[in-house]
Design a protein around this motif. Sequence first.
Motif, PDB file in Angstrom:
ATOM      1  N   VAL A 251       0.832  -1.201   0.000  1.00 17.29           N
ATOM      2  CA  VAL A 251       0.000   0.000   0.000  1.00 17.29           C
ATOM      3  C   VAL A 251       0.865   1.249   0.000  1.00 17.29           C
ATOM      4  O   VAL A 251       0.609   2.211  -0.742  1.00 17.29           O
ATOM      5  CB  VAL A 251      -0.946   0.001   1.224  1.00 17.29           C
ATOM      6  N   ARG A 252       1.906   1.241   0.832  1.00 20.00           N
ATOM      7  CA  ARG A 252       2.811   2.394   0.866  1.00 20.00           C
ATOM      8  C   ARG A 252       3.462   2.615  -0.498  1.00 20.00           C
ATOM      9  O   ARG A 252       3.556   3.758  -0.971  1.00 20.00           O
ATOM     10  CB  ARG A 252       3.904   2.190   1.930  1.00 20.00           C
ATOM     11  N   HIS A 253       3.894   1.539  -1.124  1.00 21.82           N
ATOM     12  CA  HIS A 253       4.599   1.650  -2.413  1.00 21.82           C
ATOM     13  C   HIS A 253       3.668   2.170  -3.502  1.00 21.82           C
ATOM     14  O   HIS A 253       4.024   3.090  -4.254  1.00 21.82           O
ATOM     15  CB  HIS A 253       5.158   0.287  -2.804  1.00 21.82           C
ATOM     16  N   LEU A 254       2.461   1.609  -3.589  1.00 20.45           N
ATOM     17  CA  LEU A 254       1.529   2.018  -4.636  1.00 20.45           C
ATOM     18  C   LEU A 254       1.061   3.462  -4.434  1.00 20.45           C
ATOM     19  O   LEU A 254       0.933   4.219  -5.399  1.00 20.45           O
ATOM     20  CB  LEU A 254       0.326   1.071  -4.659  1.00 20.45           C
TER      21      LEU A 254
ATOM     22  N   MET B  93      -5.777  13.035   6.655  1.00 20.20           N
ATOM     23  CA  MET B  93      -6.804  12.330   5.899  1.00 20.20           C
ATOM     24  C   MET B  93      -6.834  10.869   6.334  1.00 20.20           C
ATOM     25  O   MET B  93      -5.831  10.158   6.234  1.00 20.20           O
ATOM     26  CB  MET B  93      -6.513  12.433   4.393  1.00 20.20           C
ATOM     27  N   ALA B  94      -7.962  10.402   6.836  1.00 19.92           N
ATOM     28  CA  ALA B  94      -8.106   9.030   7.318  1.00 19.92           C
ATOM     29  C   ALA B  94      -8.386   8.086   6.143  1.00 19.92           C
ATOM     30  O   ALA B  94      -9.221   8.384   5.287  1.00 19.92           O
ATOM     31  CB  ALA B  94      -9.234   8.941   8.334  1.00 19.92           C
ATOM     32  N   LEU B  95      -7.679   6.971   6.124  1.00 19.65           N
ATOM     33  CA  LEU B  95      -7.932   5.913   5.148  1.00 19.65           C
ATOM     34  C   LEU B  95      -8.471   4.717   5.913  1.00 19.65           C
ATOM     35  O   LEU B  95      -7.798   4.180   6.794  1.00 19.65           O
ATOM     36  CB  LEU B  95      -6.645   5.531   4.411  1.00 19.65           C
ATOM     37  N   THR B  96      -9.681   4.297   5.611  1.00 17.57           N
ATOM     38  CA  THR B  96     -10.310   3.249   6.407  1.00 17.57           C
ATOM     39  C   THR B  96     -11.109   2.286   5.546  1.00 17.57           C
ATOM     40  O   THR B  96     -11.711   2.677   4.545  1.00 17.57           O
ATOM     41  CB  THR B  96     -11.225   3.865   7.477  1.00 17.57           C
ATOM     42  N   SER B  97     -11.095   1.028   5.941  1.00 14.25           N
ATOM     43  CA  SER B  97     -11.939   0.028   5.286  1.00 14.25           C
ATOM     44  C   SER B  97     -13.272  -0.097   5.997  1.00 14.25           C
ATOM     45  O   SER B  97     -14.167  -0.797   5.539  1.00 14.25           O
ATOM     46  CB  SER B  97     -11.231  -1.333   5.279  1.00 14.25           C
ATOM     47  N   ASP B  98     -13.412   0.556   7.137  1.00 14.42           N
ATOM     48  CA  ASP B  98     -14.690   0.571   7.877  1.00 14.42           C
ATOM     49  C   ASP B  98     -15.532   1.735   7.387  1.00 14.42           C
ATOM     50  O   ASP B  98     -15.377   2.856   7.853  1.00 14.42           O
ATOM     51  CB  ASP B  98     -14.436   0.712   9.380  1.00 14.42           C
ATOM     52  N   ALA B  99     -16.412   1.457   6.439  1.00  9.76           N
ATOM     53  CA  ALA B  99     -17.176   2.527   5.802  1.00  9.76           C
ATOM     54  C   ALA B  99     -18.457   2.877   6.550  1.00  9.76           C
ATOM     55  O   ALA B  99     -19.357   3.486   5.999  1.00  9.76           O
ATOM     56  CB  ALA B  99     -17.519   2.123   4.366  1.00  9.76           C
ATOM     57  N   MET B 100     -18.550   2.479   7.815  1.00  7.83           N
ATOM     58  CA  MET B 100     -19.732   2.803   8.597  1.00  7.83           C
ATOM     59  C   MET B 100     -19.714   4.273   8.976  1.00  7.83           C
ATOM     60  O   MET B 100     -18.665   4.855   9.249  1.00  7.83           O
ATOM     61  CB  MET B 100     -19.778   1.936   9.858  1.00  7.83           C
ATOM     62  N   GLN B 101     -20.888   4.890   9.013  1.00  8.86           N
ATOM     63  CA  GLN B 101     -20.974   6.312   9.300  1.00  8.86           C
ATOM     64  C   GLN B 101     -20.399   6.646  10.671  1.00  8.86           C
ATOM     65  O   GLN B 101     -19.749   7.673  10.863  1.00  8.86           O
ATOM     66  CB  GLN B 101     -22.433   6.771   9.226  1.00  8.86           C
TER      67      GLN B 101
ATOM     68  N   PRO C 110     -11.087   0.155  -1.075  1.00 13.16           N
ATOM     69  CA  PRO C 110      -9.927   0.532  -1.883  1.00 13.16           C
ATOM     70  C   PRO C 110     -10.030   1.983  -2.345  1.00 13.16           C
ATOM     71  O   PRO C 110     -11.119   2.464  -2.660  1.00 13.16           O
ATOM     72  CB  PRO C 110      -9.957  -0.440  -3.058  1.00 13.16           C
ATOM     73  N   ILE C 111      -8.893   2.646  -2.392  1.00 15.13           N
ATOM     74  CA  ILE C 111      -8.853   4.077  -2.652  1.00 15.13           C
ATOM     75  C   ILE C 111      -9.028   4.377  -4.140  1.00 15.13           C
ATOM     76  O   ILE C 111      -8.407   3.741  -4.991  1.00 15.13           O
ATOM     77  CB  ILE C 111      -7.523   4.673  -2.161  1.00 15.13           C
ATOM     78  N   ASP C 112      -9.881   5.335  -4.422  1.00 21.52           N
ATOM     79  CA  ASP C 112     -10.031   5.843  -5.780  1.00 21.52           C
ATOM     80  C   ASP C 112      -8.958   6.901  -6.015  1.00 21.52           C
ATOM     81  O   ASP C 112      -8.904   7.905  -5.308  1.00 21.52           O
ATOM     82  CB  ASP C 112     -11.428   6.442  -5.962  1.00 21.52           C
TER      83      ASP C 112
END
Length: 220
Positions: A105-108, A174-182, A200-202
């Motif tokens: 993830v860091r590399h990409l 900026m938070a990056l999270t897989s928990d998409a709950m409100q 996954p990040i757009d």
Amino acid sequence: MTPKQQSHLFQSFSQGDASVTRNYGGTGLGLAISQRLAVMLNGNISVSSKPGEGSTFSCTINLPVRENVKITSPNLEVVPIKAITTSREYQLQCRVLIVDDQRDVRHLTHLLLQRAGIETEFVEDRIQAVELIENQLQNGLTVDLILLDMQMPRMDGYQAAARLREIGFRRAIMALTSDAMQGDMNRCLELGCDDYLSKPIDSSELLEMISRYISQGRDL
């Protein structure tokens, strides 16, 4: 794998080696779901493994005998993969800290931001991030924005965001999270994050968001 590790393979939310989750992600559901599907088809999935040598997984399915059944071969059409492009070309002059325990993830993320002219730094966990920012603040020169993965060991992203604000970091987080709950999103904002993106990040959305916060600017 050892016999003990093999005994847990087909259990939900269990993995033979816990380090796999940290290095590659995953929840330990893949084999459990596959086994359940095999059983529904009157079959089974088994494993044979020796530590240091390798593992063999076998799937057997007992299909009913049918006479006069025509066997078809599907026509495979190879569709070329289109190059992923962003809807807009960005050239941003800024420094971004990437905080994520997964090397890929860091590399990409680094490659994506580099193409947009962004200088990047990265650390593996929140404790390293807090220490780095604390040192930068003491020297009077810090990054313009932090990309903070919220699910990591030692100190989670929520704790890190709060701590970064406590030590005086005033620029965008900026938070990056897989928990998409409100509720999780609201918690990110309450503890000091300015915004969030779901994985996954757009890539277009990420660059647009960075561009917006960099253009707004924030004082130390």
